[in-house]
Design a protein around this motif. Structure first.
Motif, short mmCIF file in Angstrom:
data_model
loop_
_atom_site.label_atom_id
_atom_site.label_comp_id
_atom_site.label_asym_id
_atom_site.label_seq_id
_atom_site.Cartn_x
_atom_site.Cartn_y
_atom_site.Cartn_z
N TYR A 26 0.86 -1.18 0.00
CA TYR A 26 0.00 0.00 0.00
C TYR A 26 0.89 1.23 0.00
CZ TYR A 26 -3.60 -3.40 0.71
OH TYR A 26 -4.43 -4.47 0.50
N GLY B 262 1.98 5.20 0.44
CA GLY B 262 1.91 6.55 0.99
C GLY B 262 2.66 7.50 0.08
N VAL C 106 3.90 0.39 2.62
CA VAL C 106 3.73 -0.56 3.71
C VAL C 106 3.18 -1.88 3.17
CG1 VAL C 106 3.40 1.12 5.59
CG2 VAL C 106 1.41 0.36 4.23
N HIS D 270 0.55 -5.02 4.18
CA HIS D 270 -0.54 -5.37 5.10
C HIS D 270 -0.19 -6.68 5.81
CE1 HIS D 270 -4.23 -5.82 7.10
NE2 HIS D 270 -4.89 -4.93 6.36
N LEU E 252 2.84 0.01 12.49
CA LEU E 252 2.78 1.13 11.54
C LEU E 252 2.36 0.63 10.15
CD1 LEU E 252 5.11 4.13 11.41
CD2 LEU E 252 4.68 2.93 9.29
N ASN E 253 2.89 -0.53 9.73
CA ASN E 253 2.50 -1.10 8.43
C ASN E 253 1.01 -1.40 8.42
OD1 ASN E 253 4.94 -2.50 6.36
ND2 ASN E 253 5.54 -1.36 8.16
N LYS F 108 -1.43 -0.07 10.29
CA LYS F 108 -2.23 1.15 10.35
C LYS F 108 -2.37 1.79 8.96
CE LYS F 108 -2.29 5.81 12.27
NZ LYS F 108 -1.67 6.78 13.19
N TYR F 109 -1.26 1.95 8.27
CA TYR F 109 -1.33 2.68 6.99
C TYR F 109 -1.79 1.79 5.84
CZ TYR F 109 0.33 6.61 9.55
OH TYR F 109 0.40 7.63 10.47
N LEU G 108 -5.24 2.52 5.41
CA LEU G 108 -5.59 3.89 5.03
C LEU G 108 -5.17 4.25 3.60
CD1 LEU G 108 -4.42 5.69 8.32
CD2 LEU G 108 -6.79 5.28 7.59
N TRP G 109 -4.12 3.61 3.11
CA TRP G 109 -3.53 4.00 1.82
C TRP G 109 -3.99 3.08 0.69
CZ3 TRP G 109 2.21 4.52 3.83
CH2 TRP G 109 2.32 5.70 4.59
N GLU H 116 2.07 11.12 6.40
CA GLU H 116 0.87 10.30 6.54
C GLU H 116 -0.02 10.37 5.30
OE1 GLU H 116 -0.98 11.80 10.21
OE2 GLU H 116 -0.39 9.87 11.09
N PRO I 203 -1.61 9.82 1.72
CA PRO I 203 -1.63 8.66 0.83
C PRO I 203 -0.87 8.94 -0.47
CG PRO I 203 -3.77 9.76 0.83
CD PRO I 203 -2.93 10.46 1.84
#
Ligand code: SF4
Ligand code: F3S
Length: 112
Positions: free
Chosen positions: A27, A29, A34, A36, A69-70, A72-73, A76-77, A106, A108
């Protein structure tokens, strides 16, 4: 188990990794990628592809914060499955210390 992307991807984003992932679990940013952790099948194929050596197995010491952290984003991304040009400052940033604090965004990426 999962693999995760760590500090040295930030500001480089070479994206060689996305082309080889059999389950398309990267994903994007603005200046970092990152993995998943719940989608990664732990095949290890991406790890040697990264020119910045930024991908590690979660069995490596100190990777716990990177797993979170991976995760979380990744939620989102946008998904990225196609390699694109590295960031313009990639060579300059490669190997720099403390990139998470200095440069992490942060926002995307475009995905694709
Ligand atoms: Fe994809 Fe395999 Fe890398 Fe996980 S270890 S991100 S499944 S290439
Ligand atoms: Fe980042 Fe390495 Fe992939 S720099 S985008 S983890 S190839």
């Amino acid at each position: 188990m999962t693999y995760v992307v760590t500090d040295n991807c930030i500001g480089c984003k070479y994206t060689d990794c996305v082309e080889v992932c059999p389950v398309d679990c990267f994903y994007e940013g603005e200046n970092f990628l990152v993995i998943h952790p719940d989608e990664c099948i732990d095949c290890g194929v991406c790890e040697p592809e990264c020119p910045a050596d930024a991908i590690v197995a979660d069995t490596e010491g100190g990777s716990e914060a990177w797993v979170e952290l991976n995760r979380k984003y990744a939620n989102l991304w946008p998904n990225i499955i196609t390699q694109k040009d590295p960031l313009p400052e990639a060579e300059e940033r490669d190997g720099e210390e403390g990139k998470l604090e200095k440069y992490f965004s942060e926002a995307p990426g475009e995905g694709g």
